[in-house]
Design a protein around this motif. Structure first.
Motif, mmCIF file in Angstrom:
data_model
loop_
_atom_site.group_PDB
_atom_site.id
_atom_site.type_symbol
_atom_site.label_atom_id
_atom_site.label_comp_id
_atom_site.label_asym_id
_atom_site.label_seq_id
_atom_site.Cartn_x
_atom_site.Cartn_y
_atom_site.Cartn_z
ATOM 1 N N GLU A 1 -4.879 38.315 48.994
ATOM 2 C CA GLU A 1 -5.415 39.427 48.193
ATOM 3 C C GLU A 1 -5.967 40.512 49.111
ATOM 4 O O GLU A 1 -5.812 41.706 48.856
ATOM 5 N N GLY A 2 -6.617 40.094 50.188
ATOM 6 C CA GLY A 2 -7.171 41.056 51.128
ATOM 7 C C GLY A 2 -6.105 41.875 51.817
ATOM 8 O O GLY A 2 -6.295 43.063 52.101
ATOM 9 N N PHE B 1 4.950 48.486 53.060
ATOM 10 C CA PHE B 1 4.217 47.281 53.460
ATOM 11 C C PHE B 1 5.224 46.265 53.990
ATOM 12 O O PHE B 1 6.145 45.864 53.283
ATOM 13 N N LEU B 2 5.062 45.857 55.258
ATOM 14 C CA LEU B 2 5.940 44.865 55.885
ATOM 15 C C LEU B 2 5.119 43.636 56.243
ATOM 16 O O LEU B 2 4.199 43.717 57.062
ATOM 17 N N SER B 3 5.430 42.500 55.645
ATOM 18 C CA SER B 3 4.749 41.251 55.973
ATOM 19 C C SER B 3 5.650 40.428 56.888
ATOM 20 O O SER B 3 6.816 40.187 56.567
ATOM 21 N N LEU B 4 5.127 40.023 58.041
ATOM 22 C CA LEU B 4 5.924 39.355 59.074
ATOM 23 C C LEU B 4 5.656 37.857 59.093
ATOM 24 O O LEU B 4 4.502 37.418 59.135
ATOM 25 N N HIS B 5 6.733 37.085 59.116
ATOM 26 C CA HIS B 5 6.604 35.626 59.138
ATOM 27 C C HIS B 5 7.723 35.008 59.966
ATOM 28 O O HIS B 5 8.747 35.650 60.257
ATOM 29 N N ALA B 6 7.527 33.739 60.313
ATOM 30 C CA ALA B 6 8.561 32.936 60.972
ATOM 31 C C ALA B 6 8.285 31.492 60.592
ATOM 32 O O ALA B 6 7.703 30.726 61.358
ATOM 33 N N ASP B 7 8.667 31.137 59.394
ATOM 34 C CA ASP B 7 8.312 29.832 58.846
ATOM 35 C C ASP B 7 9.166 28.715 59.419
ATOM 36 O O ASP B 7 10.055 28.936 60.253
ATOM 37 N N SER B 8 8.908 27.525 58.927
ATOM 38 C CA SER B 8 9.664 26.347 59.339
ATOM 39 C C SER B 8 10.204 25.673 58.092
ATOM 40 O O SER B 8 9.453 25.371 57.169
ATOM 41 N N LEU B 9 11.513 25.480 58.048
ATOM 42 C CA LEU B 9 12.157 24.814 56.911
ATOM 43 C C LEU B 9 13.107 23.741 57.431
ATOM 44 O O LEU B 9 14.010 24.035 58.225
ATOM 45 N N VAL C 1 1.884 38.128 48.498
ATOM 46 C CA VAL C 1 1.549 39.222 49.386
ATOM 47 C C VAL C 1 2.392 40.468 49.111
ATOM 48 O O VAL C 1 2.091 41.558 49.599
ATOM 49 N N LEU C 2 3.440 40.336 48.298
ATOM 50 C CA LEU C 2 4.310 41.474 47.974
ATOM 51 C C LEU C 2 3.976 42.098 46.623
ATOM 52 O O LEU C 2 4.734 42.935 46.131
ATOM 53 N N LYS C 3 2.838 41.732 46.027
ATOM 54 C CA LYS C 3 2.571 42.129 44.654
ATOM 55 C C LYS C 3 1.835 43.457 44.484
ATOM 56 O O LYS C 3 1.265 43.724 43.431
ATOM 57 N N ALA C 4 1.849 44.301 45.502
ATOM 58 C CA ALA C 4 1.308 45.658 45.334
ATOM 59 C C ALA C 4 2.284 46.438 44.466
ATOM 60 O O ALA C 4 3.412 46.709 44.871
ATOM 61 N N ALA C 5 1.841 46.805 43.262
ATOM 62 C CA ALA C 5 2.763 47.376 42.282
ATOM 63 C C ALA C 5 3.306 48.739 42.694
ATOM 64 O O ALA C 5 4.409 49.122 42.302
ATOM 65 N N ASP C 6 2.529 49.492 43.481
ATOM 66 C CA ASP C 6 2.901 50.873 43.766
ATOM 67 C C ASP C 6 3.292 51.112 45.217
ATOM 68 O O ASP C 6 3.413 52.260 45.637
ATOM 69 N N VAL C 7 3.497 50.038 45.990
ATOM 70 C CA VAL C 7 3.870 50.171 47.405
ATOM 71 C C VAL C 7 5.149 49.375 47.662
ATOM 72 O O VAL C 7 5.166 48.162 47.456
ATOM 73 N N PRO C 8 6.236 50.019 48.083
ATOM 74 C CA PRO C 8 7.441 49.269 48.449
ATOM 75 C C PRO C 8 7.092 48.226 49.506
ATOM 76 O O PRO C 8 6.608 48.563 50.589
ATOM 77 N N SER C 9 7.311 46.965 49.179
ATOM 78 C CA SER C 9 6.846 45.865 50.032
ATOM 79 C C SER C 9 7.961 44.850 50.248
ATOM 80 O O SER C 9 8.619 44.434 49.297
ATOM 81 N N VAL C 10 8.143 44.447 51.499
ATOM 82 C CA VAL C 10 9.114 43.410 51.822
ATOM 83 C C VAL C 10 8.488 42.418 52.791
ATOM 84 O O VAL C 10 7.567 42.746 53.539
#
Length: 409
Positions: free
Chosen positions: A236-237, A250-258, A351-360
């Motif tokens: 949320e923050g 908004f760009l959220s960066l990850h490198a998960d493990s699957l 983390v992508l739920k900002a309604a008014d900001v293109p987020s990936v």
């Protein structure tokens, strides 16, 4: 909250008052040899932490999932690992790290209900050294649920997040810089994926700083990081920071493990209530769960978005977001970066739920892949990835402005 828990919280501040008055610094060091988990009497679990000095601390429990949370004035964990603390029946995992600036947190994930039977810190007057002892006694589901809940104390709590709903925006002139908020995933008490001594939170922060520098050199961008240090930021923050910065992207960066499906290669995710595939659904669930396990109390959170204004904002934002994702994938294909066989996917990432900001959400790779992990640790590969994202953003800005001009006409 029960009176027992309130007594613990009051006591822990008083127990270190003398040490604080003697002028000790706020940063305490942990003595690993004198700290650990052990079996207690009649199924109890005991935690002992030996510190170089006394610090303010508190303890409380949270439910769904069951956790015991300990907060401290900042502690230097000195490369402590969960394995070094040992294990005890009934405690599934232990995590610790920075929680907010100046404060640390330890979380014990419980396999079954426990009650805090006793908790205390003794401080040696002569040396200032401290010993914290916590005893957890077997309890039952109903009793645990009745006493669970985070205390509300401004000395400890995270700041109240800014309103994450859509806000009125004044139209920007075409010459104004594009505000890009880069979100290095995880941080602090939440390490993210781990493999061969590497942690996702560290790799993402390193790449976020490099991408910020690449965008600044390109010109036309104003860049904000959701965190610029090893600190915990709630999901949320992170969204709130994007709104506070009046973000355009908004760009959220990850490198998960699957482990499923031999996942590898870079992937771009957009928000959707229904995931495009089982792996995407698993990743989204894991991201939210990591936030919860870090000790965030979501008992009062409302998961339903009913505000009509949010839906209206998404009607405009969703096509812009899809164009952003498609443009990023298109430019990355021109680089030497290896993409996932299905590089464009969807999932319910909070983390992508900002309604008014293109987020990936950008999965730079998967740490479960040895090659992807090697790429993430290779400065040359990271430079190519950053260049691809930069080119994608530059191309998207041009297309987005052209599309908005057509709408105005």
């Amino acid at each position: 909250m029960s009176r027992v828990f309130l007594a613990f919280i009051v006591m822990v501040w008083a127990s270190v008052a003398g040490a604080q008055e003697q002028g000790f610094s706020a940063l305490a060091r942990l003595d690993r040899a004198e700290s650990g988990l052990s079996e207690g009497w009649r199924g109890a679990a005991e935690l002992k932490l030996s510190l170089s000095q006394g610090v303010p601390w508190r303890v409380f429990t949270l439910d769904e999932p069951r956790r015991v949370v300990l907060d401290f004035k900042e502690i230097d964990w000195e490369d402590l690992t969960a394995d070094a603390l040992g294990s005890v029946d009934g405690v599934e995992a232990v995590r610790f790290g920075a929680y907010r600036p100046g404060w640390s947190r330890m979380v014990l994930d419980l396999a079954r209900p426990f009650a805090v039977e006793s908790a205390g810190m003794e401080v040696e007057e002569a040396t200032g050294k401290a010993r914290l002892e916590l005893v957890l006694a077997p309890s039952d589901t109903l009793a645990f649920a009745k006493t669970a809940g985070a205390p509300h104390d401004p000395r400890w709590d995270l700041p109240v997040p800014a309103d994450t709903t859509a806000i009125a925006r004044e139209a920007k002139p075409d010459w104004a810089p594009t505000v890009v908020v880069i979100d290095p995933g995880h941080g602090g008490i939440d390490p993210g994926a781990e493999r061969d001594g590497a942690q996702e939170k560290d790799l993402m922060l390193l790449f976020a700083r490099e991408l910020r520098d690449v965008l600044r050199r390109a010109g036309g961008f104003e860049v904000v990081l959701t965190r610029d240090e090893d600190a915990f930021v709630s999901l949320e923050g992170r969204v709130a920071i994007a709104h506070q910065a009046q973000a355009d992207v908004f760009l959220s960066l990850h490198a998960d493990s699957l482990s499923q499906g031999n996942a590898k290669g870079a992937t771009i995710y957009t928000l959707s209530e229904e995931a495009s595939d089982a792996a995407s659904a698993l990743l989204a669930e894991r991201h939210d769960r990591a936030d919860i396990l870090s000790g965030v109390d979501l008992s009062g959170a409302d998961d339903e978005v009913t505000d009509v204004l949010l839906d209206l904002a998404r009607l405009e934002t969703e096509p812009r977001t899809m164009m952003l994702a498609e443009t990023l994938v298109g430019e990355l294909k021109k680089t030497t970066v290896r993409l996932n066989r299905k590089p464009l996917r969807t999932g319910g990432f909070s983390v992508l739920k900002a309604a008014d900001v293109p987020s990936v959400l950008v999965e730079l790779g998967f740490m479960s892949s040895q090659q992807d992990l090697a790429n993430l640790q290779d400065p040359g590969w990271r430079a190519a990835m950053a260049a691809g994202l930069r080119d994608g953003l530059l191309a998207w800005v041009v297309e987005d402005k052209a599309a908005r001009a057509l709408v105005r006409q």
